[in-house]
Design a protein around this motif. Structure first.
Motif, PDB file in Angstrom:
ATOM      1  N   ALA A 191       9.735   9.827 -17.221  1.00  0.00           N
ATOM      2  CA  ALA A 191       8.725   9.345 -16.272  1.00  0.00           C
ATOM      3  C   ALA A 191       9.300   8.232 -15.402  1.00  0.00           C
ATOM      4  CB  ALA A 191       7.490   8.847 -17.028  1.00  0.00           C
ATOM      5  N   LEU A 192       9.957   7.292 -16.023  1.00  0.00           N
ATOM      6  CA  LEU A 192      10.531   6.185 -15.247  1.00  0.00           C
ATOM      7  C   LEU A 192      11.583   6.658 -14.263  1.00  0.00           C
ATOM      8  CD1 LEU A 192      10.836   3.516 -18.094  1.00  0.00           C
ATOM      9  CD2 LEU A 192       9.182   3.563 -16.217  1.00  0.00           C
ATOM     10  N   ALA A 218       3.788   9.843  -7.530  1.00  0.00           N
ATOM     11  CA  ALA A 218       4.845  10.147  -8.495  1.00  0.00           C
ATOM     12  C   ALA A 218       4.264  10.298  -9.898  1.00  0.00           C
ATOM     13  CB  ALA A 218       5.918   9.056  -8.475  1.00  0.00           C
ATOM     14  N   VAL A 219       3.335   9.424 -10.280  1.00  0.00           N
ATOM     15  CA  VAL A 219       2.706   9.523 -11.607  1.00  0.00           C
ATOM     16  C   VAL A 219       1.881  10.798 -11.692  1.00  0.00           C
ATOM     17  CG1 VAL A 219       1.007   8.452 -13.156  1.00  0.00           C
ATOM     18  CG2 VAL A 219       2.728   7.028 -12.033  1.00  0.00           C
ATOM     19  N   ASP A 220       1.139  11.096 -10.640  1.00  0.00           N
ATOM     20  CA  ASP A 220       0.326  12.317 -10.640  1.00  0.00           C
ATOM     21  C   ASP A 220       1.200  13.567 -10.689  1.00  0.00           C
ATOM     22  OD1 ASP A 220      -1.972  10.799 -10.541  1.00  0.00           O
ATOM     23  OD2 ASP A 220      -2.284  11.058  -8.385  1.00  0.00           O
ATOM     24  N   GLY A 221       2.414  13.493 -10.173  1.00  0.00           N
ATOM     25  CA  GLY A 221       3.305  14.653 -10.152  1.00  0.00           C
ATOM     26  C   GLY A 221       4.094  14.861 -11.436  1.00  0.00           C
ATOM     27  N   LEU A 222       3.935  13.972 -12.403  1.00  0.00           N
ATOM     28  CA  LEU A 222       4.655  14.132 -13.668  1.00  0.00           C
ATOM     29  C   LEU A 222       4.070  15.279 -14.480  1.00  0.00           C
ATOM     30  CD1 LEU A 222       4.884  10.384 -14.807  1.00  0.00           C
ATOM     31  CD2 LEU A 222       6.751  11.807 -13.963  1.00  0.00           C
ATOM     32  N   PRO A 223       4.878  15.941 -15.303  1.00  0.00           N
ATOM     33  CA  PRO A 223       4.334  16.943 -16.233  1.00  0.00           C
ATOM     34  C   PRO A 223       3.274  16.291 -17.129  1.00  0.00           C
ATOM     35  CG  PRO A 223       6.728  17.048 -16.184  1.00  0.00           C
ATOM     36  CD  PRO A 223       6.326  15.839 -15.397  1.00  0.00           C
ATOM     37  N   GLU A 224       2.326  17.081 -17.602  1.00  0.00           N
ATOM     38  CA  GLU A 224       1.150  16.561 -18.312  1.00  0.00           C
ATOM     39  C   GLU A 224       1.510  15.633 -19.478  1.00  0.00           C
ATOM     40  OE1 GLU A 224      -2.509  15.504 -19.371  1.00  0.00           O
ATOM     41  OE2 GLU A 224      -2.024  16.604 -17.563  1.00  0.00           O
ATOM     42  N   GLN A 225       2.356  16.076 -20.386  1.00  0.00           N
ATOM     43  CA  GLN A 225       2.660  15.249 -21.556  1.00  0.00           C
ATOM     44  C   GLN A 225       3.447  13.992 -21.162  1.00  0.00           C
ATOM     45  OE1 GLN A 225       4.700  17.111 -24.882  1.00  0.00           O
ATOM     46  NE2 GLN A 225       3.599  15.777 -26.283  1.00  0.00           N
ATOM     47  N   THR A 226       4.346  14.113 -20.213  1.00  0.00           N
ATOM     48  CA  THR A 226       5.123  12.961 -19.742  1.00  0.00           C
ATOM     49  C   THR A 226       4.193  11.932 -19.102  1.00  0.00           C
ATOM     50  OG1 THR A 226       7.042  14.383 -19.353  1.00  0.00           O
ATOM     51  CG2 THR A 226       7.029  12.252 -18.249  1.00  0.00           C
ATOM     52  N   ARG A 227       3.245  12.405 -18.293  1.00  0.00           N
ATOM     53  CA  ARG A 227       2.278  11.499 -17.658  1.00  0.00           C
ATOM     54  C   ARG A 227       1.407  10.835 -18.718  1.00  0.00           C
ATOM     55  NH1 ARG A 227       0.008  14.734 -14.291  1.00  0.00           N
ATOM     56  NH2 ARG A 227      -1.773  15.320 -15.541  1.00  0.00           N
ATOM     57  N   GLN A 228       0.997  11.605 -19.707  1.00  0.00           N
ATOM     58  CA  GLN A 228       0.143  11.084 -20.771  1.00  0.00           C
ATOM     59  C   GLN A 228       0.873   9.985 -21.561  1.00  0.00           C
ATOM     60  OE1 GLN A 228      -1.185  14.156 -23.434  1.00  0.00           O
ATOM     61  NE2 GLN A 228      -2.939  12.968 -24.140  1.00  0.00           N
ATOM     62  N   VAL A 229       2.137  10.220 -21.910  1.00  0.00           N
ATOM     63  CA  VAL A 229       2.935   9.221 -22.631  1.00  0.00           C
ATOM     64  C   VAL A 229       3.105   7.972 -21.776  1.00  0.00           C
ATOM     65  CG1 VAL A 229       5.270   8.719 -23.488  1.00  0.00           C
ATOM     66  CG2 VAL A 229       4.143  10.867 -24.111  1.00  0.00           C
ATOM     67  N   PHE A 230       3.417   8.164 -20.511  1.00  0.00           N
ATOM     68  CA  PHE A 230       3.629   7.038 -19.607  1.00  0.00           C
ATOM     69  C   PHE A 230       2.370   6.184 -19.500  1.00  0.00           C
ATOM     70  CE2 PHE A 230       3.474   5.197 -15.312  1.00  0.00           C
ATOM     71  CZ  PHE A 230       4.618   4.418 -15.348  1.00  0.00           C
ATOM     72  N   LEU A 231       1.223   6.806 -19.263  1.00  0.00           N
ATOM     73  CA  LEU A 231      -0.026   6.068 -19.109  1.00  0.00           C
ATOM     74  C   LEU A 231      -0.449   5.382 -20.406  1.00  0.00           C
ATOM     75  CD1 LEU A 231      -2.030   8.530 -16.816  1.00  0.00           C
ATOM     76  CD2 LEU A 231      -0.935   6.375 -16.171  1.00  0.00           C
ATOM     77  N   MET A 232      -0.229   6.037 -21.530  1.00  0.00           N
ATOM     78  CA  MET A 232      -0.565   5.412 -22.812  1.00  0.00           C
ATOM     79  C   MET A 232       0.281   4.157 -23.049  1.00  0.00           C
ATOM     80  SD  MET A 232      -1.059   8.775 -25.233  1.00  0.00           S
ATOM     81  CE  MET A 232      -1.917   8.065 -26.621  1.00  0.00           C
ATOM     82  N   GLN A 266       0.829  -1.206   0.000  1.00  0.00           N
ATOM     83  CA  GLN A 266       0.000   0.000   0.000  1.00  0.00           C
ATOM     84  C   GLN A 266       0.864   1.257   0.000  1.00  0.00           C
ATOM     85  OE1 GLN A 266      -2.464  -0.508   3.445  1.00  0.00           O
ATOM     86  NE2 GLN A 266      -3.909  -1.894   2.417  1.00  0.00           N
ATOM     87  N   ASP A 267       1.939   1.255   0.797  1.00  0.00           N
ATOM     88  CA  ASP A 267       2.840   2.408   0.830  1.00  0.00           C
ATOM     89  C   ASP A 267       3.490   2.642  -0.527  1.00  0.00           C
ATOM     90  OD1 ASP A 267       2.283   2.898   3.475  1.00  0.00           O
ATOM     91  OD2 ASP A 267       4.103   1.918   4.244  1.00  0.00           O
ATOM     92  N   VAL A 268       3.952   1.564  -1.152  1.00  0.00           N
ATOM     93  CA  VAL A 268       4.603   1.696  -2.460  1.00  0.00           C
ATOM     94  C   VAL A 268       3.597   2.197  -3.495  1.00  0.00           C
ATOM     95  CG1 VAL A 268       5.665   0.381  -4.338  1.00  0.00           C
ATOM     96  CG2 VAL A 268       6.422   0.010  -1.998  1.00  0.00           C
ATOM     97  N   MET A 269       2.392   1.661  -3.471  1.00  0.00           N
ATOM     98  CA  MET A 269       1.376   2.096  -4.440  1.00  0.00           C
ATOM     99  C   MET A 269       1.008   3.566  -4.235  1.00  0.00           C
ATOM    100  SD  MET A 269       0.955  -0.195  -6.613  1.00  0.00           S
ATOM    101  CE  MET A 269      -0.424   0.487  -7.487  1.00  0.00           C
ATOM    102  N   ARG A 270       0.963   3.992  -2.971  1.00  0.00           N
ATOM    103  CA  ARG A 270       0.657   5.405  -2.693  1.00  0.00           C
ATOM    104  C   ARG A 270       1.764   6.300  -3.259  1.00  0.00           C
ATOM    105  NH1 ARG A 270       2.646   8.277   1.011  1.00  0.00           N
ATOM    106  NH2 ARG A 270       3.319   6.543   2.312  1.00  0.00           N
ATOM    107  N   LEU A 271       3.026   5.914  -3.029  1.00  0.00           N
ATOM    108  CA  LEU A 271       4.154   6.681  -3.565  1.00  0.00           C
ATOM    109  C   LEU A 271       4.162   6.664  -5.089  1.00  0.00           C
ATOM    110  CD1 LEU A 271       6.986   5.529  -1.118  1.00  0.00           C
ATOM    111  CD2 LEU A 271       5.927   7.791  -1.239  1.00  0.00           C
TER     112      LEU A 271
END
Length: 181
Positions: free
Chosen positions: A171-172, A128-142, A119-124
C-alpha cells in the motif's frame, strides 16, 4: 632560542635554514592546502588568497621561531583562517539582511498556493488508497486510521503478521508512486 639580529630577525645561518624549511613546506603543502580551501570555499580566488595568507602567517611566525613541524602549524592556521572567514561572512549577512531573492513574492499569498497544493495531494492520496486491492486497502486503513498493530490486524482478518506487513508495504509503495506521478 635562535640567535637574533639587532633588528629582531634571525641570524644569517638561521635565515638560510628558515628559507629552506619554508620553501620545502610550500612545495609539499601548497597543493593540498589549495584543495582543502577549494573544497570549503565557493570561489577559487578565495582559496588562493587564503593559501597565500596561511603561508604569510607561517612565514611571519617562523621569522621569530623555527618550527620542527611547520606543516602542522600551517594546518592550524588554515583552519583558523576558514573560521575567521565564515564568521566574517555571517556578520556581513546579518548586517546586510536578506537579499531580494530571499524575500517572498508580494503578489500572491503563500497560504493560498499551499492550500491548493494540499488539496491536490489529498485528492491523489485518496484516489491511490481507493485504487488499492481490497485486502491491501483494508490492512492499510486498519493500521493508519484505526491505529491497530500488525498482530491485531492479523487476528481480525485471519492472516499472518508477515502478510499484514506485505500488504502495508504494498500500500505504501503504491501510494508513494501515485504521489510521485
Amino acid at each position: 632560542m635562535p640567535d637574533k639580529h639587532p633588528g629582531g630577525g634571525l641570524s644569517v645561518a638561521k635565515d638560510s635554514a628558515y628559507t629552506a624549511i619554508l620553501s620545502d613546506t610550500y612545495s609539499t603543502e601548497a597543493p593540498g592546502l589549495i584543495r582543502y580551501f577549494k573544497q570549503r570555499m565557493r570561489d577559487d580566488e578565495d582559496a588562493n588568497d587564503l593559501m597565500q595568507e596561511a603561508f604569510a602567517r607561517l612565514a611571519a611566525h617562523m621569522r621569530t621561531k623555527i618550527l620542527v613541524h611547520p606543516a602542522s602549524y600551517l594546518q592550524r592556521i588554515a583552519r583558523n583562517l576558514l573560521v575567521d572567514r565564515m564568521r566574517s561572512a555571517r556578520r556581513a549577512a546579518a548586517t546586510i539582511g536578506p537579499t531580494l531573492d530571499e524575500l517572498p513574492e508580494i503578489g500572491a499569498a503563500p497560504e493560498q498556493s499551499f492550500g491548493i497544493e494540499r488539496q491536490d495531494v489529498m485528492r491523489l492520496y485518496k484516489a491511490a488508497v481507493d485504487g488499492l486491492p481490497e485486502q491491501t486497502r483494508q490492512v492499510f486503513l486498519m493500521h493508519r486510521v484505526d491505529n491497530l498493530t500488525y498482530r491485531e490486524i492479523g487476528e481480525k482478518l485471519g492472516i499472518a503478521v508477515p502478510t499484514v506487513q506485505y500488504h502495508l508495504g504494498r500500500a505504501l509503495a503504491r501510494i508513494a508512486q501515485a504521489l510521485d506521478d
